[in-house]
Enzyme design. Structure first.
Site, short mmCIF file in Angstrom:
data_model
loop_
_atom_site.label_atom_id
_atom_site.label_comp_id
_atom_site.label_asym_id
_atom_site.label_seq_id
_atom_site.Cartn_x
_atom_site.Cartn_y
_atom_site.Cartn_z
N HIS A 81 -10.44 -3.79 1.76
CA HIS A 81 -10.00 -2.61 2.50
C HIS A 81 -8.73 -2.93 3.29
O HIS A 81 -8.41 -4.10 3.51
CB HIS A 81 -11.05 -2.19 3.56
CG HIS A 81 -12.44 -2.05 3.06
ND1 HIS A 81 -13.09 -0.84 2.99
CD2 HIS A 81 -13.36 -2.97 2.64
CE1 HIS A 81 -14.32 -1.01 2.54
NE2 HIS A 81 -14.51 -2.31 2.33
N TYR A 82 -8.04 -1.90 3.74
CA TYR A 82 -7.12 -2.08 4.86
C TYR A 82 -7.69 -1.32 6.05
O TYR A 82 -8.44 -0.35 5.89
CB TYR A 82 -5.69 -1.67 4.54
CG TYR A 82 -5.41 -0.24 4.15
CD1 TYR A 82 -5.81 0.85 4.93
CD2 TYR A 82 -4.67 0.04 3.00
CE1 TYR A 82 -5.50 2.15 4.57
CE2 TYR A 82 -4.36 1.34 2.63
CZ TYR A 82 -4.79 2.39 3.42
OH TYR A 82 -4.49 3.68 3.07
N THR A 83 -7.35 -1.78 7.25
CA THR A 83 -7.98 -1.23 8.45
C THR A 83 -7.45 0.13 8.85
O THR A 83 -8.16 0.92 9.47
CB THR A 83 -7.79 -2.19 9.64
OG1 THR A 83 -6.38 -2.35 9.88
CG2 THR A 83 -8.40 -3.55 9.34
N GLU A 146 -11.85 -6.56 5.47
CA GLU A 146 -10.85 -5.66 6.04
C GLU A 146 -9.57 -6.45 6.35
O GLU A 146 -9.62 -7.50 6.99
CB GLU A 146 -11.36 -5.02 7.33
CG GLU A 146 -12.51 -4.04 7.12
CD GLU A 146 -12.02 -2.63 6.82
OE1 GLU A 146 -10.79 -2.41 6.81
OE2 GLU A 146 -12.88 -1.75 6.61
N HIS A 184 -11.66 -0.55 -2.00
CA HIS A 184 -12.41 0.60 -1.48
C HIS A 184 -12.03 1.87 -2.24
O HIS A 184 -12.89 2.70 -2.55
CB HIS A 184 -12.11 0.76 0.02
CG HIS A 184 -13.10 1.62 0.73
ND1 HIS A 184 -12.92 2.04 2.03
CD2 HIS A 184 -14.28 2.16 0.33
CE1 HIS A 184 -13.94 2.79 2.39
NE2 HIS A 184 -14.78 2.87 1.39
N ASP A 194 -7.56 2.85 0.20
CA ASP A 194 -7.29 1.43 0.49
C ASP A 194 -7.86 0.49 -0.58
O ASP A 194 -8.84 0.84 -1.24
CB ASP A 194 -7.81 1.07 1.89
CG ASP A 194 -9.27 1.44 2.12
OD1 ASP A 194 -9.66 2.56 1.75
OD2 ASP A 194 -10.01 0.61 2.66
#
Length: 275
Positions: A81-83, A146, A184, A194
């Site tokens: 994921h990215y946050t 993340e 994700h 993401d």
């Protein structure tokens, strides 16, 4: 003697002040984590027979006999994921609040620092409503990672180096198949984008974490069924445009759209043969 006593008191005061300064800002949430983990461990240690009854309410005979052949359930997927937040600190705060109801096993900062937030064998709340192949509960079989990134910026070298090192460890520890390192956006097309179009999936594939298209691509046949190919890779094709968009963000990375060009079809034909 009086001077020595004053010096001793000053030393104790300074030591106490320093101790307070180095106290983790997450001491309270770490305590909650430990208490919750303890309660879960008690559930695992329970040795109760199944309490069953028939349609008339009569108890069905049952007893507990412990098997000697078992171990912990192990993760079989890694979801990246990215946050989409301003900093690692903000993400850690989000993941230590009850209200958001979200979490991950690991958070990796732009500086490469890795924060482990949940035991790998436990179920984090990172995937949400998602589907990959026949799996509709990705939280129960995956590790969530993340990356501190808003989604519109390149991922730092330090961050990627730490990610690759972590992925190598996870792959070895849990024997995770190469195909099972995904994003994700792959498992939640149309809902989540993401880790985004800027994420270096090709680099990961070269290291054995996920697949990517070859440099030399064989053209897709005229009668190539793109929807079936996407489904065989793992995408949920009930919303076909969303699945196309997710595929393109991961494997094409030229434009963020839901339209398949001939080049996209060729890439899809190349990729799906790897699965």
């Amino acid at each position: 003697m009086k001077n020595r006593l004053i010096l001793l008191l000053l030393t104790v005061t300074i030591f106490s002040a320093c101790s307070k300064k180095v106290l983790s800002p997450y001491a309270a949430t770490n305590k909650i984590y430990s208490e919750h983990a303890d309660s879960l461990s008690q559930a695992l240690l329970a040795e109760s027979p199944a309490m069953l009854s028939d349609s008339l309410g009569k108890p069905i005979p049952s007893e507990w006999v412990g098997t000697v052949n078992f171990n912990l359930r192990k993760p079989n997927y890694v979801i990246i994921h990215y946050t989409a937040q301003d900093s690692t600190g903000q993400t850690l705060r989000t993941f230590t609040l009850v209200k958001p109801q979200v979490s991950a096993h690991y958070v990796i900062g732009k500086d490469g620092k890795v924060v482990h937030m949940l035991n790998d064998y436990m179920r984090a709340w990172h995937a949400g409503i998602s589907k990959w192949g026949s799996i509709s509960d990705m939280n129960s079989c995956s590790i969530g990672i993340e990356l501190d990134n808003k989604g519109n910026e390149p991922f730092s070298t330090a961050q990627m180096n730490s990610l690759l090192t972590l992925l190598a460890k996870l792959k070895k520890d849990y024997n995770i198949p190469t195909a099972n390192f995904i994003g994700h956006g792959d498992i939640a097309p149309g809902r989540k984008p993401d880790p985004g179009i800027l994420f270096p999936w090709e680099l990961l594939a070269k290291k054995g974490f996920g697949y990517y298209s070859d440099i030399i691509i064989v053209p897709a046949p005229v009668n190539f069924d793109s929807a079936t190919a996407l489904r065989l890779i793992g995408y949920d094709t009930r919303n076909l445009p969303a699945a196309i968009g997710a595929f393109k963000r991961h494997f094409v990375q030229r434009e963020d759209s839901t339209r398949l060009t001939q080049f996209d079809l060729d890439v899809l034909f190349n990729v799906y043969q790897k699965y």
